[in-house]
Write a protein that holds these residues in place. Structure first.
Motif, PDB file in Angstrom:
ATOM      1  N   GLU A   1     126.951  37.529   7.395  1.00 38.76           N
ATOM      2  CA  GLU A   1     128.360  36.929   8.764  1.00 38.76           C
ATOM      3  C   GLU A   1     128.938  38.201   9.272  1.00 38.76           C
ATOM      4  N   ALA A   2     128.193  39.801   9.197  1.00 37.00           N
ATOM      5  CA  ALA A   2     128.769  40.736  10.094  1.00 37.00           C
ATOM      6  C   ALA A   2     127.434  40.370  10.804  1.00 37.00           C
ATOM      7  N   ILE A   3     126.518  40.486  10.595  1.00 33.40           N
ATOM      8  CA  ILE A   3     125.533  39.846  11.015  1.00 33.40           C
ATOM      9  C   ILE A   3     125.768  38.768  12.624  1.00 33.40           C
ATOM     10  N   SER A   4     126.256  37.563  11.977  1.00 32.97           N
ATOM     11  CA  SER A   4     126.607  36.994  12.673  1.00 32.97           C
ATOM     12  C   SER A   4     127.187  37.570  14.183  1.00 32.97           C
ATOM     13  N   TYR A   5     128.849  37.929  14.141  1.00 32.24           N
ATOM     14  CA  TYR A   5     129.875  37.751  14.698  1.00 32.24           C
ATOM     15  C   TYR A   5     128.832  39.386  15.774  1.00 32.24           C
TER      16      TYR A   5
END
Length: 734
Positions: free
Chosen positions: A100-104
């Motif tokens: 999730e952090a990578i994607s945002y």
């Protein structure tokens, strides 16, 4: 015939595989980034920076959760810019949180960077669709990294975006040049000669009826300005201030990293050694352009058994030695290939093709990547190809335990992105400093001056082209090029690629080679593009490629492509863009990453873009940059789980049983002095399955773990202490 629908057997993984979830989340964001680059303006410097910033942000979004890895941006001061961060405040360190952090982080940076792109409508929609398909909401804009993984990603992106607004790239002003102005008036390629040039050693703009960049964008300014002459001022990744020199021109400082010194200059009045090397190098491009025809009689074995395998230490280190390195008349370098594939133990199968087809395919394939993702993006497609290869063992430098797809992708993107970024800073800094002329300008200039080989022949000039029998000659009486009124008598002619005037239908016609007026010489490029809009010295392609080759060699622990060979197929009559061809399927093949790099360098000579003087210094600088970038990135990776994953001294101090596990519990017995802090169970693909930390109960050196929810299979049991860590293989066989 549909042009450029070429067969990419293995180089580019089609987006359908990415969107179906078969790739890591980092890979999925990298693929949409490459698509956005293809639909943007062809700007290699800017896209090297985009690839680096997105890669570093994704890496930090992953590394922020670990004790044993170091972040690059987060919590550090990078080039005087501080990004505050405190590890240990994240509320969730699961694999899902990392993704999730990578994607945002990727989404926010890419949306910001491509909102002004000519392909923005498509690219931004693609970013939104990927974010949504992964189950995330783009309206979540919090930057509180202690509250959610989305907040961490947004936090990273905000600081990376702000970093980019002050890193010397002049992004806030659309990357406009601040001081540079060309000394020469423009050259109009459609007109004969080069009548407007003032200095034959300096870059010259080109003027077009219509200028279309290599991504297919029609540019309003039909005399494009120099792209990135001041890029040497951009903050680097791994290069150091001691690598940099400063050059002042017209009151402005130009910065050059790893400066090799000036290229050979032409002295029109006095001649001499540098002038001789200038004339030799540029005239060699004219000679090689005579190879670019499928009917060229000579054939060549282009397999790794015949080409490649050149020792870097044997690169020439002065201009005079270049003559022994390149085959002036027949093309190519002194490499002799390899006796056998070291992986299969078998000889490489010969592939004999027309030298003309080979040269044309090389020029087109390496020009801007097979789909215009620019040279740094091209090497990302190559690293993705390597990462997808079923024979690749994802072990850091070929050692230690296997690494999961997500971690491997993040590591490879960080080091490659950092190297590509530093190449852009170094190579374009030197381009701005030396402002060196391109071949179309130099060859046409010398052609107008005359011939420089024999002062007893007509049209002699110290600044002229050298005569080469069968390749560069004087036009004499009765020559078919002499003109109806002998207006071209004693001018120079070149036996070379005849140019776009001989192509009416790009799908079916070929220009071929033949005798042309030297004043009308063309590089083997699109007529609406001709030559990249920036100076030649040093070659960006040579520098990018050598840096990438060093990165891949160090990262994988071997110089060889997986299986001992990388391949790309250029399909018969489909691959070439601005004329028909090739006349047969051409399979570009490379045993090693360095072989691919060396081939890229040669492609720019056949393509008429760089003389040898631009090439060799780029290769040498690229090697240095690749190693620097790898060493910095490797220092961030830590020693677990990428090296020494099973420490022999630790492995005999604890045991795991039963193994295979046949019920719901596994027991870890260890020396109590080890004092483990956490235990993780990880899939063989690198996905975190279970994490035991707060609930870790140790009784007399014994830990009991509930594994009732795990399916049968092979896992890694990762045990971590304050300053140690080790891994055991765990088999579930209920």
């Amino acid at each position: 015939m549909l042009k450029n629908c070429f067969t990419i057997a293995v180089l580019i993984v089609l987006s359908i595989n990415t969107l179906s979830g078969q790739q890591s989340v980092a890979r999925q964001w990298n693929e949409v980034l490459l698509e956005a680059i293809r639909e943007d303006y062809a700007r290699p410097t800017i896209h090297a920076r985009n690839l680096f910033h997105v890669s570093a942000a994704m890496y930090d979004a992953w590394a922020a959760f670990d004790d044993y890895t170091s972040t690059y941006f987060l919590g550090n001061t990078i080039n005087q810019f501080n990004i505050p961060f405190e590890k240990g405040l994240l509320i969730d360190d699961s694999e899902a949180a990392r993704e999730e952090a990578i994607s945002y982080a990727a989404y926010r940076i890419m949306t910001h960077r491509f909102e002004g792109s000519p392909g923005a409508a498509t690219s931004l929609r693609r970013f939104d669709e990927l974010l949504s398909s992964l189950g995330y909401d783009k309206t979540i804009t919090t930057i509180d990294y202690t509250a959610s993984a989305a907040g961490l990603g947004n936090y990273i992106a905000e600081f990376v975006i702000n970093y980019g607004l002050q890193d010397g790239a002049n992004e806030a002003n659309a990357y406009e040049n601040q001081a540079y102005l060309p000394i020469n008036q423009f050259l109009a390629p459609n007109e004969p000669g080069n009548p407007n040039i003032t200095d034959p050693n300096r870059w010259q703009p080109l003027a077009f009826d219509t200028f279309i960049d290599q991504s297919g964008n029609v540019i309003a300014d039909n005399t494009p300005e120099f792209l990135g002459p001041e890029w040497g001022a951009v903050d680097p990744f791994a290069m150091q201030i001691e690598d940099r020199t400063t050059f002042e021109r017209d009151g402005f400082n130009y910065y050059g990293y790893h400066d090799p010194g000036p290229p050979p200059y032409l002295d029109p009045e006095n001649g001499g050694s540098p002038s001789d090397e200038y004339k030799w190098g540029f005239s060699m491009l004219a000679v090689w352009s005579g190879h670019l025809d499928a009917t060229f009689e000579e054939t060549i074995d282009i397999s790794p058994g015949a080409l490649g395998n050149f020792d870097f230490d044997d690169f020439p280190d002065n201009w005079a030695d270049y003559r022994a390195f390149y085959n002036y008349l027949d093309g190519g370098d002194p490499s002799e290939g390899r006796a056998m594939n070291p992986v299969t133990g078998m000889p490489y199968t010969p592939q004999v093709v027309s030298r003309g087809d080979y040269g044309r395919v090389l020029a087109e394939f390496w020009a801007d990547g097979p789909d215009s993702e620019t040279p740094p993006g091209h090497w990302f497609t190559l690293v993705n190809y390597v990462n997808d290869h079923p024979l690749l063992e994802k072990r850091f430098q070929g050692q230690g335990q296997l690494i999961g797809d997500l971690q491997w992708d993040l590591m490879s993107y960080l080091v490659l992105g950092g190297a590509m970024h530093d190449v852009a800073v170094a190579a374009w800094g030197l381009k701005g400093k030396y402002d060196y002329i391109r071949p179309i300008s130099a060859i046409r200039y010398m052609a107008e001056k005359g011939q420089s080989s024999n002062e007893n022949l007509a049209n002699y000039s110290l600044a002229g082209l050298p005569l080469v029998d069968g390749h560069i000659e004087l036009i004499t009486a009765g020559d078919e090029l002499v003109g109806d009124n002998n207006e071209h008598l004693n001018k120079l002619k070149i036996y070379g690629w005849k140019g776009p005037d001989f192509i009416d239908n790009e799908a079916t016609d070929v220009a071929g080679v033949g005798w042309i007026l030297a004043e009308n010489w063309w590089p083997y490029q699109r007529p609406t593009f001709v030559t990249p809009p920036f100076a030649g010295y040093v070659s960006g392609h040579s520098t990018y490629s050598r840096a990438a080759a060093e990165v891949l060699t160090l990262l994988t622990g071997t110089e060889y492509f997986p299986g001992g060979m990388g391949e790309f197929t250029a399909a018969k009559d489909e691959f070439l863009v601005f004329e028909d061809g090739p006349s047969q399927d051409i399979v570009l093949q490379w045993a090693t990453y360095r072989d691919a790099s060396d081939q890229c360098s040669l492609s720019r000579i056949w393509g008429g873009i760089h003389p040898p003087a631009d090439d060799i210094p780029g290769r040498i600088i690229g090697k240095t940059i690749g190693i620097q970038a790898f060493e910095l990135a490797a220092s961030l990776f830590g020693d677990d789980p990428i090296q020494g994953l099973e420490d022999e001294d630790l492995s005999n101090k604890f045991s795991v049983y039963p193994n295979p596990v046949i019920n719901a519990e596994v027991i870890v017995k260890m020396n109590a002095a080890l004092n483990p802090k956490s235990i993780e169970i990880v899939s063989m693909s690198g996905k975190l399955i279970s994490h035991y930390q707060n609930e870790l109960q140790i009784n007399d050196g014994t830990i009991r773990l509930d594994v009732s929810e795990l399916n049968n299979g092979i896992y890694l049991l990762r045990i971590k202490g304050d300053d140690w860590r080790s891994i055991k293989k765990l088999i579930i066989q209920k």
